[in-house]
Enzyme design. Sequence first.
Site, short mmCIF file in Angstrom:
data_model
loop_
_atom_site.label_atom_id
_atom_site.label_comp_id
_atom_site.label_asym_id
_atom_site.label_seq_id
_atom_site.Cartn_x
_atom_site.Cartn_y
_atom_site.Cartn_z
N HIS A 15 0.61 10.45 -6.47
CA HIS A 15 1.34 9.56 -5.77
C HIS A 15 0.92 9.80 -4.23
CE1 HIS A 15 5.40 7.03 -5.17
NE2 HIS A 15 4.90 7.20 -4.16
N HIS A 17 -0.20 7.84 -0.59
CA HIS A 17 -0.70 6.62 0.21
C HIS A 17 -1.70 7.24 1.19
CE1 HIS A 17 2.63 4.30 -1.50
NE2 HIS A 17 3.18 5.39 -1.63
N HIS A 195 5.68 1.19 -7.94
CA HIS A 195 6.95 2.06 -7.39
C HIS A 195 8.23 1.16 -8.21
CE1 HIS A 195 4.30 3.64 -4.47
NE2 HIS A 195 5.25 4.17 -3.70
N GLU A 198 13.17 4.04 -6.72
CA GLU A 198 13.06 4.68 -5.56
C GLU A 198 14.33 4.76 -4.70
OE1 GLU A 198 10.23 3.94 -2.40
OE2 GLU A 198 10.41 5.78 -1.40
N ASP A 276 3.70 11.70 -1.55
CA ASP A 276 3.85 10.23 -1.12
C ASP A 276 3.21 9.96 0.30
OD1 ASP A 276 5.06 7.64 -1.51
OD2 ASP A 276 7.16 8.30 -1.00
N ASP A 277 3.87 10.55 1.41
CA ASP A 277 3.26 10.29 2.80
C ASP A 277 3.28 11.46 3.63
OD1 ASP A 277 3.05 6.94 2.63
OD2 ASP A 277 5.21 7.61 1.91
#
Length: 343
Positions: A15, A17, A195, A198, A276-277
């Site tokens: 996961h 991005h 997703h 969340e 994630d980020d």
Amino acid sequence: MSLAPLARIPKAELHLHIEGTLEPELAFALARRNGVTLPYADTDALREAYLFADLQSFLNLYYGLMAVLLTEDDFEALADAYLARAAEQGVRHAEIFFDPQAHMARGVPMGTVVTGLSRALARSEERHGVSTKLIMCFLRDQSAESAMETLEAAKPYLEHIVGVGLDSAEVGNPAAPFREVYEAAAALGLRKVAHAGEEGDPSYVWEALDVLGVERVDHGLRSLEDPELVARLVRDRIPLTLCPLSNVRLRAIDVLEEHPLVKMMDAGLLCTVNSDDPAYFGGYAGDTFHAVHEALALDHERVRELARNSFVASFLDGSAQDEALRARYLAEVEAYPLDDITG
Ligand code: ADE
Ligand code: ZN
């Protein structure tokens, strides 16, 4: 500061991005190269803006900063920088999301994005020792028609893309309208993730499962609120790609110590932890392992289980070659000398 050996256990990142790996230094370098003016004086001022109230406030900044990504070289540089960092953090395999609609809306064609990213990914095993796959996400706050056009635009590049995902603002943007585009993607041989859960309640996870037919849920953080949902996820061995540092930064939970990861593992859910980020949320994959180990007092067996799960939940099952790679990674996890390690 170098990462503790425990955090460098071999792992897959499922996961991630790629646009969320854009570090301020690279953003400013690309802005200079491309003649783009950013609304921040310097990298410190940009970092100071990384105080998010929720998912939407993060997304506003995340989409804005993409203005610096224009050429194949930019996307290649972005992916190569991520893969170098991932390797240092024990990542052996990465399944990487990208958001083509956010680029096409700025006039950057699908081909520029996929070709640039793919150039970095093609060299990754040799250069960084990290195998890779690419997952194309649809933006759920855009229309289903736009998603279908995006799938159409991706057709010349499908050799580079293993699956589709669904991201962006969750609450108020249900998955149901995307049923047809997911069916069309599956008919093209693409894998399906989304997703869900969340910020959204368990109904969003149900919809991802029942309407889109996903084989992996990205986040699924709120799943414990619904025991029937937990039973379904456990029964079908649906992996969850949790992102604990993201959950804190986007205020889904107050502090990491309150993260339900251990309760979820105890409930029999197939949990993985991911970043994630990472440029925005304070840590890459190894940093995330380190943080949950400390905050949740995970013992070594739990850490090994998370690393094992990451490969079990990966899409390294599409060919004999992939299966062999997964077997090799799983053997690396079992052989990793955690008991000699403190911290
Ligand atoms: N796009 C990038 N990061 C995201 C996240 N955490 N949730 C939804 N969409 C995203
Ligand atoms: Zn995400």
